[in-house]
Design a protein around this motif. Structure first.
Motif, mmCIF file in Angstrom:
data_model
loop_
_atom_site.group_PDB
_atom_site.id
_atom_site.type_symbol
_atom_site.label_atom_id
_atom_site.label_comp_id
_atom_site.label_asym_id
_atom_site.label_seq_id
_atom_site.Cartn_x
_atom_site.Cartn_y
_atom_site.Cartn_z
ATOM 1 N N GLY A 49 0.778 -1.234 0.000
ATOM 2 C CA GLY A 49 0.000 0.000 0.000
ATOM 3 C C GLY A 49 0.804 1.276 0.000
ATOM 4 O O GLY A 49 0.297 2.330 -0.384
ATOM 5 N N ILE A 50 2.090 1.197 0.416
ATOM 6 C CA ILE A 50 2.863 2.429 0.500
ATOM 7 C C ILE A 50 4.355 2.123 0.581
ATOM 8 O O ILE A 50 4.757 1.066 1.079
ATOM 9 C CB ILE A 50 2.445 3.254 1.745
ATOM 10 N N PHE A 51 5.139 3.045 0.062
ATOM 11 C CA PHE A 51 6.578 3.036 0.287
ATOM 12 C C PHE A 51 6.916 4.356 0.954
ATOM 13 O O PHE A 51 6.524 5.420 0.468
ATOM 14 C CB PHE A 51 7.348 2.884 -1.027
ATOM 15 N N ALA A 52 7.621 4.318 2.067
ATOM 16 C CA ALA A 52 7.938 5.537 2.803
ATOM 17 C C ALA A 52 9.410 5.554 3.195
ATOM 18 O O ALA A 52 10.011 4.507 3.428
ATOM 19 C CB ALA A 52 7.063 5.649 4.052
ATOM 20 N N ILE A 53 9.961 6.749 3.276
ATOM 21 C CA ILE A 53 11.333 6.955 3.728
ATOM 22 C C ILE A 53 11.296 7.961 4.870
ATOM 23 O O ILE A 53 10.926 9.123 4.665
ATOM 24 C CB ILE A 53 12.248 7.485 2.617
ATOM 25 N N ARG A 54 11.663 7.524 6.060
ATOM 26 C CA ARG A 54 11.807 8.434 7.182
ATOM 27 C C ARG A 54 13.187 9.090 7.138
ATOM 28 O O ARG A 54 14.094 8.585 6.495
ATOM 29 C CB ARG A 54 11.588 7.707 8.506
ATOM 30 N N GLN A 55 13.310 10.226 7.820
ATOM 31 C CA GLN A 55 14.558 10.986 7.798
ATOM 32 C C GLN A 55 14.987 11.249 6.339
ATOM 33 O O GLN A 55 16.149 11.112 5.969
ATOM 34 C CB GLN A 55 15.657 10.260 8.569
ATOM 35 N N GLU A 82 13.724 33.657 9.149
ATOM 36 C CA GLU A 82 14.928 32.923 8.795
ATOM 37 C C GLU A 82 15.390 31.945 9.865
ATOM 38 O O GLU A 82 16.415 31.293 9.696
ATOM 39 C CB GLU A 82 16.068 33.917 8.513
ATOM 40 N N HIS A 83 14.672 31.831 10.960
ATOM 41 C CA HIS A 83 15.189 31.059 12.085
ATOM 42 C C HIS A 83 14.543 29.686 12.231
ATOM 43 O O HIS A 83 14.755 29.005 13.235
ATOM 44 C CB HIS A 83 15.028 31.862 13.377
ATOM 45 N N PHE A 84 13.784 29.268 11.236
ATOM 46 C CA PHE A 84 13.206 27.929 11.273
ATOM 47 C C PHE A 84 14.189 26.917 10.705
ATOM 48 O O PHE A 84 15.013 27.239 9.859
ATOM 49 C CB PHE A 84 11.893 27.887 10.495
ATOM 50 N N PHE A 85 14.086 25.681 11.175
ATOM 51 C CA PHE A 85 14.957 24.600 10.728
ATOM 52 C C PHE A 85 14.123 23.336 10.538
ATOM 53 O O PHE A 85 13.012 23.217 11.070
ATOM 54 C CB PHE A 85 16.080 24.350 11.744
ATOM 55 N N ILE A 86 14.649 22.407 9.756
ATOM 56 C CA ILE A 86 13.962 21.127 9.546
ATOM 57 C C ILE A 86 14.039 20.301 10.824
ATOM 58 O O ILE A 86 15.104 20.186 11.433
ATOM 59 C CB ILE A 86 14.605 20.348 8.390
ATOM 60 N N THR A 87 12.925 19.713 11.213
ATOM 61 C CA THR A 87 12.912 18.825 12.381
ATOM 62 C C THR A 87 12.539 17.384 12.029
ATOM 63 O O THR A 87 12.822 16.466 12.798
ATOM 64 C CB THR A 87 11.916 19.315 13.438
ATOM 65 N N LYS A 88 11.896 17.195 10.885
ATOM 66 C CA LYS A 88 11.484 15.847 10.489
ATOM 67 C C LYS A 88 11.142 15.875 9.002
ATOM 68 O O LYS A 88 10.626 16.883 8.501
ATOM 69 C CB LYS A 88 10.251 15.382 11.276
ATOM 70 N N SER A 89 11.412 14.771 8.301
ATOM 71 C CA SER A 89 10.988 14.695 6.900
ATOM 72 C C SER A 89 10.677 13.248 6.546
ATOM 73 O O SER A 89 11.366 12.335 6.996
ATOM 74 C CB SER A 89 12.068 15.249 5.963
ATOM 75 N N ILE A 90 9.616 13.081 5.758
ATOM 76 C CA ILE A 90 9.162 11.747 5.345
ATOM 77 C C ILE A 90 8.745 11.818 3.882
ATOM 78 O O ILE A 90 8.092 12.779 3.450
ATOM 79 C CB ILE A 90 7.970 11.249 6.178
ATOM 80 N N TYR A 91 9.128 10.806 3.130
ATOM 81 C CA TYR A 91 8.686 10.667 1.733
ATOM 82 C C TYR A 91 7.639 9.577 1.677
ATOM 83 O O TYR A 91 7.836 8.474 2.200
ATOM 84 C CB TYR A 91 9.877 10.299 0.857
#
Length: 240
Positions: A49-55, A82-91
């Protein structure tokens, strides 16, 4: 252009034409380079049903230069600073015949480097060697998420549906929401478009019914400091 009033009011906004077809193809190419012969990676999740990539931004680092093009950086800078940063990402790759769906929920956890007992940090979990915890509401309320659409996303192939303004109600159980009296929006986004949303916005996704795949990169951002005992485990600063 300033979208912050609508984001704060409705909890989300859709902005099309952020990426060219060439930029989208470059992102897809970088994903394919890494995943083609490497599906056993611990941060990958694969099913019918899905393929996901964490980080995602760490696993596919060369995609970052294409993702953070001038249009996206301008939107972030203009609306959030300008002071925001990435904390999590998922594909997420939802295949053409996927029957995978997600019920209504809020995004209540952040990724951190370890588990420690801290007041108002609760509901700890650990998945794929990654600790997650529900922080105080004031952190979640100030964070935001950008979803980058690599395909046309419609109600037939699992576009998000959201409950407008639900991010203003704090953390809730779904059985405390009277859905009959709420406004629901199907968030259809064109290939190369983005959706910006607040973590506390209730959102869900239906099954695919039109045999068209849906690929989305989900990136969460914060500008918040954590207690000294904790660190954001996926923290990556942006350059403007």
């Amino acid at each position: 252009m300033n979208y912050l009033n609508e984001i704060n009011s409705e909890g989300f906004i859709i902005i099309n034409n952020i990426y060219s077809n060439v930029e989208i193809e470059n992102i897809i190419l970088e994903i394919e380079k890494v995943t083609e012969n490497n599906t056993e990676n611990s941060t990958f999740r694969k099913s019918d049903g899905i393929f996901a990539i964490r980080q995602f931004h760490k696993e596919i680092p060369k995609s970052i230069e294409f993702i953070f093009n001038e249009k996206l950086k301008k939107i972030i800078e203009t609306n959030f600073g300008e002071h925001f940063f990435i904390t999590k990402s998922i594909y997420f790759d939802k295949p053409e015949k996927s029957n995978w769906f997600v019920a209504y929920h809020q995004d209540l956890t952040i990724s951190v480097n370890k588990k420690v007992e801290i007041e108002n940090y609760e509901n700890w979990t650990k998945k794929q060697n990654q600790f997650a915890v529900q922080p105080p509401n004031e952190i979640l309320e100030k964070n935001f998420t950008i979803r980058i659409h690599l395909d046309n996303t419609t109600k037939e192939n699992g576009a998000l549906k959201v409950i407008n303004k639900s991010h203003k109600k704090g953390v809730l159980r779904t059985d405390n929401i009277d859905f009959k009296h709420e406004i629901e929006t199907i968030c259809e986004v064109e290939k190369g478009g983005i959706m910006i949303m607040k973590p506390l916005l209730f959102h869900a996704s239906n099954k695919t019914t039109n045999n068209q795949k849906r690929r989305v990169i989900h990136i969460e951002f914060s500008n918040q400091k954590l207690p000294k005992e904790l660190k954001w485990s996926e923290k990556t600063n942006l350059t403007f």
